[in-house]
Design a protein around this motif. Structure first.
Motif, mmCIF file in Angstrom:
data_model
loop_
_atom_site.group_PDB
_atom_site.id
_atom_site.type_symbol
_atom_site.label_atom_id
_atom_site.label_comp_id
_atom_site.label_asym_id
_atom_site.label_seq_id
_atom_site.Cartn_x
_atom_site.Cartn_y
_atom_site.Cartn_z
ATOM 1 N N LYS A 24 -0.394 -3.435 -7.765
ATOM 2 C CA LYS A 24 0.068 -4.380 -8.772
ATOM 3 C C LYS A 24 1.178 -3.726 -9.589
ATOM 4 O O LYS A 24 1.225 -2.497 -9.690
ATOM 5 C CB LYS A 24 -1.085 -4.744 -9.706
ATOM 6 C CG LYS A 24 -2.311 -5.306 -9.011
ATOM 7 C CD LYS A 24 -3.434 -5.527 -10.013
ATOM 8 C CE LYS A 24 -4.692 -6.065 -9.331
ATOM 9 N NZ LYS A 24 -5.799 -6.271 -10.307
ATOM 10 N N SER A 76 0.835 -1.201 0.000
ATOM 11 C CA SER A 76 0.000 0.000 0.000
ATOM 12 C C SER A 76 0.870 1.252 0.000
ATOM 13 O O SER A 76 1.990 1.245 0.508
ATOM 14 C CB SER A 76 -0.902 0.023 1.239
ATOM 15 O OG SER A 76 -1.800 -1.063 1.257
ATOM 16 N N VAL A 116 -8.986 0.202 -10.907
ATOM 17 C CA VAL A 116 -8.551 0.429 -9.524
ATOM 18 C C VAL A 116 -9.684 0.345 -8.517
ATOM 19 O O VAL A 116 -9.451 0.442 -7.303
ATOM 20 C CB VAL A 116 -7.829 1.791 -9.380
ATOM 21 C CG1 VAL A 116 -6.672 1.897 -10.380
ATOM 22 C CG2 VAL A 116 -8.804 2.949 -9.540
ATOM 23 N N MET A 164 -3.799 3.788 -1.949
ATOM 24 C CA MET A 164 -3.661 2.702 -2.911
ATOM 25 C C MET A 164 -3.311 1.416 -2.169
ATOM 26 O O MET A 164 -2.250 1.337 -1.529
ATOM 27 C CB MET A 164 -2.569 3.044 -3.930
ATOM 28 C CG MET A 164 -2.844 4.330 -4.689
ATOM 29 S SD MET A 164 -1.548 4.753 -5.872
ATOM 30 C CE MET A 164 -0.265 5.315 -4.766
ATOM 31 N N ASN A 165 -4.199 0.448 -2.246
ATOM 32 C CA ASN A 165 -3.989 -0.851 -1.604
ATOM 33 C C ASN A 165 -3.890 -1.947 -2.665
ATOM 34 O O ASN A 165 -4.292 -1.753 -3.815
ATOM 35 C CB ASN A 165 -5.142 -1.148 -0.652
ATOM 36 C CG ASN A 165 -5.263 -0.130 0.477
ATOM 37 O OD1 ASN A 165 -4.269 0.423 0.942
ATOM 38 N ND2 ASN A 165 -6.483 0.122 0.923
ATOM 39 N N SER A 166 -3.395 -3.084 -2.244
ATOM 40 C CA SER A 166 -3.267 -4.236 -3.156
ATOM 41 C C SER A 166 -2.624 -3.825 -4.469
ATOM 42 O O SER A 166 -3.105 -4.157 -5.561
ATOM 43 C CB SER A 166 -4.648 -4.854 -3.406
ATOM 44 O OG SER A 166 -5.255 -5.264 -2.198
ATOM 45 N N ARG A 203 -9.645 -1.116 -4.858
ATOM 46 C CA ARG A 203 -8.262 -1.089 -4.367
ATOM 47 C C ARG A 203 -7.812 0.324 -3.981
ATOM 48 O O ARG A 203 -7.071 0.490 -3.022
ATOM 49 C CB ARG A 203 -7.313 -1.647 -5.413
ATOM 50 C CG ARG A 203 -7.601 -3.073 -5.827
ATOM 51 C CD ARG A 203 -6.496 -3.637 -6.720
ATOM 52 N NE ARG A 203 -6.375 -2.898 -7.986
ATOM 53 C CZ ARG A 203 -5.263 -2.291 -8.391
ATOM 54 N NH1 ARG A 203 -4.183 -2.297 -7.643
ATOM 55 N NH2 ARG A 203 -5.238 -1.666 -9.566
ATOM 56 N N ASP A 254 0.314 -0.922 -11.842
ATOM 57 C CA ASP A 254 -0.003 0.391 -11.282
ATOM 58 C C ASP A 254 1.198 1.336 -11.340
ATOM 59 O O ASP A 254 1.071 2.522 -11.013
ATOM 60 C CB ASP A 254 -0.468 0.267 -9.833
ATOM 61 C CG ASP A 254 -1.787 -0.481 -9.688
ATOM 62 O OD1 ASP A 254 -1.902 -1.309 -8.759
ATOM 63 O OD2 ASP A 254 -2.691 -0.232 -10.511
#
Length: 120
Positions: free
Chosen positions: A85, A16, A62, A81-83, A65, A88
């Motif tokens: 990738k 994150s 997004v 911003m979580n999870s 997330r 991103d």
């Protein structure tokens, strides 16, 4: 008027980050604020927006997330911003529609961008 971003960096996939963007200068009010991103070799794309009343919208890629929020007292917009990738990875830019005079004249401003890199 200036928009100054902070909080980008390097994070592993699944991690994150929170980026912030503070507006300063001769501001009579801020309408919509948003975050965009641009990956190498790609066009700038919309990530999330937030209206002055708090209504939000995010790109399908997004949703679930990323969360956008704002603190009107601080003229600041955030992107949690979580999870994350690897896809991103991009330079993230904030954007704001700002009332710059008492007669409701609006102008659009951009921040300088902050790099977010997600490693796999």
């Amino acid at each position: 008027v200036q928009l100054v971003e902070s909080g980008g960096g390097l994070v592993q996939a699944g991690g994150s980050l929170r980026v912030s963007c503070a507006a300063s200068g001769s501001i009579f009010g801020i309408n919509a604020m948003g975050w965009y991103r641009q990956a190498p070799g790609k066009q700038r794309e919309l990530v999330c927006t937030i209206a002055s009343g708090g209504t939000t919208d995010c790109a399908d890629s997004v949703k679930g997330r990323f969360t956008i929020s704002r603190d009107n007292a601080k003229n600041t917009v955030y992107l949690q911003m979580n999870s994350l990738k690897p896809e991103d990875t991009a330079v993230y830019f904030c954007n704001a529609v700002i009332r710059v005079s008492p007669d409701f004249r609006l102008e659009v401003y951009w921040g300088q961008g902050t790099q977010v890199t997600v490693s796999s």
